[in-house]
Design an enzyme around this catalytic site. Structure first.
Site, PDB file in Angstrom:
ATOM      1  N   GLY A   1       6.780   3.915  -7.899  1.00  0.00           N
ATOM      2  CA  GLY A   1       6.898   2.467  -7.818  1.00  0.00           C
ATOM      3  C   GLY A   1       8.317   1.962  -7.676  1.00  0.00           C
ATOM      4  O   GLY A   1       8.992   2.202  -6.675  1.00  0.00           O
TER       5      GLY A   1
ATOM      6  N   LYS B   1       2.641  12.667  -4.742  1.00  0.00           N
ATOM      7  CA  LYS B   1       4.009  12.251  -5.033  1.00  0.00           C
ATOM      8  C   LYS B   1       4.914  13.462  -5.262  1.00  0.00           C
ATOM      9  O   LYS B   1       6.058  13.502  -4.794  1.00  0.00           O
ATOM     10  CB  LYS B   1       4.018  11.337  -6.252  1.00  0.00           C
ATOM     11  CG  LYS B   1       3.263  10.029  -6.033  1.00  0.00           C
ATOM     12  CD  LYS B   1       3.063   9.262  -7.332  1.00  0.00           C
ATOM     13  CE  LYS B   1       2.273   7.985  -7.114  1.00  0.00           C
ATOM     14  NZ  LYS B   1       1.963   7.289  -8.384  1.00  0.00           N
TER      15      LYS B   1
ATOM     16  N   LEU C   1      -2.229  -7.159   3.216  1.00  0.00           N
ATOM     17  CA  LEU C   1      -1.803  -8.295   2.394  1.00  0.00           C
ATOM     18  C   LEU C   1      -2.545  -8.308   1.068  1.00  0.00           C
ATOM     19  O   LEU C   1      -3.049  -9.341   0.622  1.00  0.00           O
ATOM     20  CB  LEU C   1      -2.026  -9.608   3.140  1.00  0.00           C
ATOM     21  CG  LEU C   1      -1.089  -9.860   4.335  1.00  0.00           C
ATOM     22  CD1 LEU C   1      -1.496 -11.132   5.069  1.00  0.00           C
ATOM     23  CD2 LEU C   1       0.360  -9.963   3.862  1.00  0.00           C
TER      24      LEU C   1
END
Length: 442
Positions: free
Chosen positions: A136, A207, A12
């Site tokens: 993203g 990535k 979180l």
């Protein structure tokens, strides 16, 4: 309407809190769009008392992500912990073995365990979605995994790390040193206290390894990437690039060759008038070249709570729209068991050429010697320029700078020529070598 999709979120932080807020605020729209409600029924984080600015009342709290993966009444396990090992690894593994769908934004985890997780998900008949793991909010995973089906991809490349792009942009536009830009990036939260993972190219490499597998149908090979970061880029390099009509970007590049797949991450000079050269700050950009579609460029926010949460929510929504018994899209575009072994390409001619900056003693014969070392290694020069050495280098008072731009040549030839020059007595400091890329359409 179908039963609600029950979601558990592990982690979180900025992204997790944004995800909770967005799902709560858009509950009605999501229910209509997905054909069923999306409900967060479980969360896990280290500190229960921390105020995250979101309402967690009525949501079951688990002290560990492993416990949530094994015990929570959920359909989807969302991993936002980070890291290639530890809790991220064990909890995702437990969730998949239990037959839960999994959504993750963790590129390091996928670069390390993606093959195993893909096989497990496909064996269990569940979805493993990871749009947020690369670039993203840019939907490049969906493009490669689904939208470009039938295309033969020849190259994937792009700016995939906002921290590095921010630093290079500030260096050029404000004349700041690398060290000053890094400190500013850390102050603004764009760079970690220990920034090595970003600035040395590791984040981009993870990535790129994922994109390579999706683009070329090969097994993930994160350890087969040529890797070079931006920590040695100087103001002198930025200025010389501008004088030659280029800007410097950290690119990840993967392309198909006759001898295998080439993967590399390194600072690159791109023409100032190309579209990718205009991508500044923390923005990311990914280009895909294929036989049917041609060239595709996607640009957008590469990081940040809302951008990443948006990609995670898109993955959750895809799961909500799916139905039991449907044919699943393979996790990595090709079924895990059918992915081809990765074959690393041989060294070959680099089509864009190289920029080489040398600081040398200001004496007779040096210029001719440099040219000779190049010729001995069959390197053809597009240009060779002498200029005054930067006075920011203490030992450079009696030195000059030689800037070379080569035609297409091999990495091996350039490295051999530079090694021969380093063996001479006239070199001051370390030479700089930067590849030049000339995008076909961008």
């Amino acid at each position: 309407m179908a039963d609600a999709l029950k979601v558990g979120i592990a982690g979180l932080g900025t992204v997790g809190a944004s995800l909770v807020r967005i799902i709560g605020a858009r509950a009605k729209e999501l229910s209509i769009t997905c054909g069923r409600a999306i409900e967060i029924t479980a969360v896990s984080a280290r500190d229960r008392s921390r105020d995250r600015g979101v309402d967690l009342s009525g949501i079951t709290w688990f002290d560990t992500p492993d416990a949530m993966a094994q015990e929570a009444d959920i359909d989807v396990f969302v991993e936002l912990i980070g890291g290639a090992e530890g809790a991220a690894d064990t909890s995702v593994r437990a969730a998949l073995r239990r037959g839960l769908h999994v959504v993750t934004a963790n590129k390091a985890l996928l670069a390390r365990h993606g093959m195993e997780f893909a096989a497990l998900a496909e064996d269990k008949g569940v979805l493993l979605n990871f749009e947020a793991a690369v670039a993203g909010g840019i939907p490049v995973i969906k493009a490669l995994r689904e939208s470009l089906t039938g295309n033969k991809v020849s190259r994937v490349y792009g700016i995939m790390n906002g921290t590095c792009n921010y630093i290079l942009t500030r260096m050029e536009k404000e004349g700041l040193t690398f060290e000053d830009c890094l400190k500013e990036a850390q102050r603004l939260g764009y760079a970690e206290a220990d920034p090595a993972f970003d600035i040395e190219g590791n984040d981009t490499a993870h990535k790129l390894a994922i994109l390579t597998t999706l683009a070329f149908g090969t097994q993930i090979a994160a350890d087969q990437i040529y890797l070079e970061g931006i920590s040695n880029i100087s103001i002198e390099d930025i200025g010389a690039a501008a004088d030659l009509g280029y800007r410097i970007k950290l690119l990840g590049v993967a392309q198909r060759t006759e001898s295998g797949i080439e993967q590399r991450v390194h600072p690159t000079m791109v023409p100032r008038d190309s579209v990718i050269a205009q991508v500044d700050g923390v923005t990311n950009a990914v280009a895909i070249e294929s036989d049917i579609l041609g060239e595709l460029l996607m640009v957008g926010p590469g990081a940040g709570g809302d951008a990443t949460a948006s990609a995670v929510l898109g993955d959750i929504a895809d799961i909500a729209k799916s139905r039991p018994g449907e044919q699943r899209v393979p996790v990595l575009g090709t079924p895990a068991k059918a992915l081809a072994p990765y074959v690393r390409a041989r060294m070959r001619s680099h089509e864009g050429g190289y920029f080489i900056r040398l600081t040398v003693a200001d004496r007779t014969g040096v210029f001719a010697s440099v040219a000779s070392r190049m010729a001995e290694n069959n390197i053809s020069l597009e240009s060779i320029v002498q200029r005054a050495a930067s006075q920011t280098v203490a030992e450079a008072r009696d030195s000059k700078t030689i800037i070379l731009v080569t035609h297409a040549t091999t990495e091996e030839s350039v490295r051999n020529a530079v090694a021969a020059i380093k063996a001479e007595s006239y070199l001051v400091g370390e030479p700089q070598v930067i590849r030049i890329e000339r995008p076909k359409a961008f």
